[in-house]
Design a protein around this motif. Structure first.
Motif, short mmCIF file in Angstrom:
data_model
loop_
_atom_site.label_atom_id
_atom_site.label_comp_id
_atom_site.label_asym_id
_atom_site.label_seq_id
_atom_site.Cartn_x
_atom_site.Cartn_y
_atom_site.Cartn_z
N THR A 86 0.81 -1.23 0.00
CA THR A 86 0.00 0.00 0.00
C THR A 86 0.84 1.28 0.00
O THR A 86 0.30 2.37 0.14
N LYS A 87 2.15 1.16 -0.18
CA LYS A 87 3.03 2.32 -0.01
C LYS A 87 2.67 3.49 -0.92
O LYS A 87 2.91 4.65 -0.57
N ASP A 88 2.09 3.21 -2.10
CA ASP A 88 1.74 4.30 -3.02
C ASP A 88 0.42 4.97 -2.65
O ASP A 88 0.10 6.04 -3.15
N ASP A 89 -0.36 4.33 -1.79
CA ASP A 89 -1.69 4.86 -1.43
C ASP A 89 -1.78 5.34 0.02
O ASP A 89 -2.73 6.04 0.38
N VAL A 90 -0.83 4.93 0.85
CA VAL A 90 -0.97 5.13 2.30
C VAL A 90 0.29 5.78 2.88
O VAL A 90 1.40 5.42 2.52
N SER A 91 0.09 6.73 3.80
CA SER A 91 1.23 7.43 4.43
C SER A 91 1.85 6.60 5.55
O SER A 91 1.21 5.70 6.10
N VAL A 92 3.09 6.95 5.90
CA VAL A 92 3.78 6.29 7.01
C VAL A 92 3.00 6.50 8.31
O VAL A 92 2.88 5.59 9.14
N GLU A 93 2.43 7.69 8.48
CA GLU A 93 1.65 8.01 9.69
C GLU A 93 0.45 7.06 9.82
O GLU A 93 0.15 6.57 10.91
N THR A 94 -0.22 6.80 8.69
CA THR A 94 -1.37 5.88 8.70
C THR A 94 -0.92 4.47 9.04
O THR A 94 -1.58 3.77 9.82
N MET A 95 0.19 4.03 8.44
CA MET A 95 0.70 2.69 8.72
C MET A 95 0.96 2.51 10.22
O MET A 95 0.56 1.51 10.82
N LYS A 96 1.62 3.49 10.81
CA LYS A 96 1.95 3.44 12.24
C LYS A 96 0.68 3.41 13.08
O LYS A 96 0.56 2.62 14.03
N LYS A 97 -0.29 4.24 12.71
CA LYS A 97 -1.54 4.34 13.47
C LYS A 97 -2.30 3.02 13.47
O LYS A 97 -2.80 2.57 14.51
N VAL A 98 -2.39 2.37 12.32
CA VAL A 98 -3.12 1.09 12.22
C VAL A 98 -2.41 0.01 13.01
O VAL A 98 -3.04 -0.76 13.74
N ALA A 99 -1.08 -0.05 12.90
CA ALA A 99 -0.31 -1.07 13.62
C ALA A 99 -0.52 -0.96 15.13
O ALA A 99 -0.57 -1.97 15.84
N GLU A 100 -0.67 0.27 15.62
CA GLU A 100 -0.82 0.50 17.06
C GLU A 100 -2.26 0.35 17.54
O GLU A 100 -2.50 0.36 18.75
N ALA A 101 -3.21 0.20 16.59
CA ALA A 101 -4.63 0.16 16.98
C ALA A 101 -5.35 -1.16 16.65
O ALA A 101 -6.31 -1.53 17.33
N PHE A 102 -4.89 -1.87 15.63
CA PHE A 102 -5.60 -3.06 15.15
C PHE A 102 -5.42 -4.22 16.13
O PHE A 102 -4.30 -4.64 16.40
N THR A 103 -6.53 -4.73 16.65
CA THR A 103 -6.46 -5.77 17.69
C THR A 103 -6.54 -7.19 17.15
O THR A 103 -6.52 -8.14 17.92
N GLY A 104 -6.64 -7.35 15.84
CA GLY A 104 -6.64 -8.69 15.26
C GLY A 104 -8.00 -9.11 14.76
O GLY A 104 -9.01 -8.44 14.97
N VAL A 105 -8.02 -10.25 14.09
CA VAL A 105 -9.23 -10.78 13.47
C VAL A 105 -9.78 -11.89 14.35
O VAL A 105 -9.03 -12.66 14.94
N GLU A 106 -11.10 -11.98 14.44
CA GLU A 106 -11.73 -13.02 15.25
C GLU A 106 -11.26 -14.40 14.80
O GLU A 106 -11.05 -14.63 13.61
N HIS A 107 -11.08 -15.31 15.75
CA HIS A 107 -10.65 -16.71 15.52
C HIS A 107 -9.16 -16.83 15.21
O HIS A 107 -8.70 -17.89 14.82
N ARG A 108 -8.38 -15.76 15.40
CA ARG A 108 -6.94 -15.82 15.17
C ARG A 108 -6.22 -15.44 16.46
O ARG A 108 -6.15 -14.25 16.79
#
Length: 458
Positions: free
Chosen positions: A295-317
């Motif tokens: 996604t590097k051409d569509d998404v900023s570094v700030e967005t990448m960092k924000k998602v990594a720090e907020a996404f809690t995972g997918v159910e059943h994983r």
């Protein structure tokens, strides 16, 4: 070159269309084909009673139903046939229909052919659902209208006229969906490849060839993302038609994505620290590396960092269900192969009590025993493969003197109760079956939900 959906609308009007399978993705497809003016016959192994309200609704709308054990006997005389993903293109019924002149396709093929949105396609043996979800979160956070489909999300073909040029489409694609795919996918991601679904594919080579279709029809403008540390996906580089970017958790790749000394990098830029990622395990570091470079051409570094720090995972994983008497219970029902179970085991900091076993996909269990034993405290086996898995661990003990305590259960309830009995304060119990669910449950989600229900009732 993407086709205009108006062409499909003109083509389908008045056509005799057969749809094989009345499942989640094909119900909206059937309704959509009706609105486009097609005459539809739906085929399914279930009878009217089993289909219930769905059968009543289709009868009222004028859909002809061919049901029951011999449901494919009348798959003849059609202009167009939409097959269900798990139906092999070389099945006798489809070969006969094709020889009669029928155009054979699938919901996913037609969607990719006509959608206006930029398509990200994700496949692999392990990690594809998490990677798909991360990519969709990154694009949504960046502000794109994002559509998620394929193996997860919602069936998209019936919504195709609502998807615009500036939208982003994220598709998790199985080997079955890719076997007949001949459409261009803008950004193709292959997380890894290990033996899987050998109950459905003739051999490992057919499985690999199916996966390759995610990138073989790309133009020179296409982007292919592959795992440098997987021998099979690394070989894909030679056949790619567009740009290739690799990711690695073990070596520096300055023009791709890599992990080094606790930090994730994309093309040499620091993105985030491993410890800032909420979902644990090196397999999830790899999933993030794949998603970031894709996604590097569509998404900023700030967005990448924000998602990594907020996404809690997918159910059943590796999903924490609850803690009882100091014992943590995890639901990793998505782990339907030995390699996926291994990745889950490695995410924990200590040996775990594991519940495994299920439907036999005819894939070897040696990796679970020979690579997994350092991470397993106790092994509880159930399902159709329980003896097959036990034999591999018995072989490990005989060859190397490495013994893992094994207990056999006849049901998931019994397995959980055994785990509760043997677990001590501080232990981890995980349902991580290394097998599909079909011997006992319709899919991994039903199995995972049943496990959660049993654990919550302890």
């Amino acid at each position: 070159m993407k086709r205009d959906f108006k062409d499909f609308k003109k083509f389908i009007v008045g056509k005799e269309v057969g749809v094989v399978g009345i499942g989640v993705s094909n119900i909206p497809l059937i309704n959509f084909l009706l609105t486009l003016g097609a005459s539809v016959t739906a085929f399914d192994k279930k009878n009217e009673e089993e289909l219930g309200e769905v059968a009543d609704e289709f009868n009222n709308k004028g859909v002809k139903l061919e049901l029951g054990e011999s449901y494919l006997d009348k798959l003849s005389g059609f202009d167009v046939i939409f097959k269900t993903p798990s139906m092999r293109i070389d099945s006798e019924s489809l070969v006969k229909a094709k020889n009669e002149g029928a155009y054979i396709t699938s919901e996913m093929e037609e969607f990719v052919r006509y959608t206006k949105g930029k398509v990200y396609g994700i496949t692999g043996s392990d990690g594809k659902t998490t990677t798909t979800t991360i990519i969709s979160k990154l694009l949504q956070e960046q502000g794109y209208k994002t559509w998620v489909g394929g193996n997860i999300g919602t069936p998209l073909f019936s919504q195709i006229e609502n998807i615009n040029d500036g939208d982003r489409v994220v598709l998790e694609l199985s080997s079955f969906q890719l076997m007949t795919m001949t459409q261009e996918i803008d950004v193709a991601i292959c997380t890894n490849l290990t033996p899987n679904h050998l109950d459905m594919h003739k051999d490992m080579q057919e499985y690999i060839d199916a996966k390759k279709n995610i990138f073989l029809f790309q133009s020179s403008e296409g982007l292919l993302i592959v795992n440098r540390e997987n021998e099979i996906t690394h070989e894909f580089v030679k056949e790619a038609r567009g740009t290739v970017k690799e990711f690695s958790s073990k070596r520096e790749i300055l023009d791709g994505a890599h992990y080094k000394d606790g930090m994730l990098y994309v093309e040499g830029k620091e993105i985030c620290e491993k410890d800032d990622i909420l979902i644990k395990g090196m397999h999830n570091v790899e999933n993030y590396l794949a998603a970031f470079i894709a996604t590097k051409d569509d998404v900023s570094v700030e967005t990448m960092k924000k998602v990594a720090e907020a996404f809690t995972g997918v159910e059943h994983r590796c999903e924490l269900v609850r803690e009882i008497d100091g014992v943590k219970y995890y639901n990793d029902s998505i782990a339907s192969s030995p390699t996926r179970t291994l990745a889950g085991l490695k995410a924990f900091d200590e040996k775990v009590i594991i519940i495994a076993g299920g439907y036999d996909k005819h894939i070897p269990f040696e990796p679970l025993a020979y690579e997994g034993y350092p991470y397993i405290k106790e092994l509880i086996l159930l399902g159709a493969t329980k003896n097959k898995i036990k034999e591999v661990f018995d072989k490990l003990e005989k060859e190397r003197g490495l013994k893992i305590n094994i207990k056999i259960a006849e049901s998931l309830e019994e397995a959980v109760n055994i785990a509760k009995r043997i677990a001590k304060k501080g232990d981890i119990v995980t349902l991580s079956p290394a097998c599909a669910s079909f011997d006992m449950y319709p899919n991994f989600m039903v199995r995972g939900n049943k496990f959660k229900e049993i654990v919550k009732n302890l």
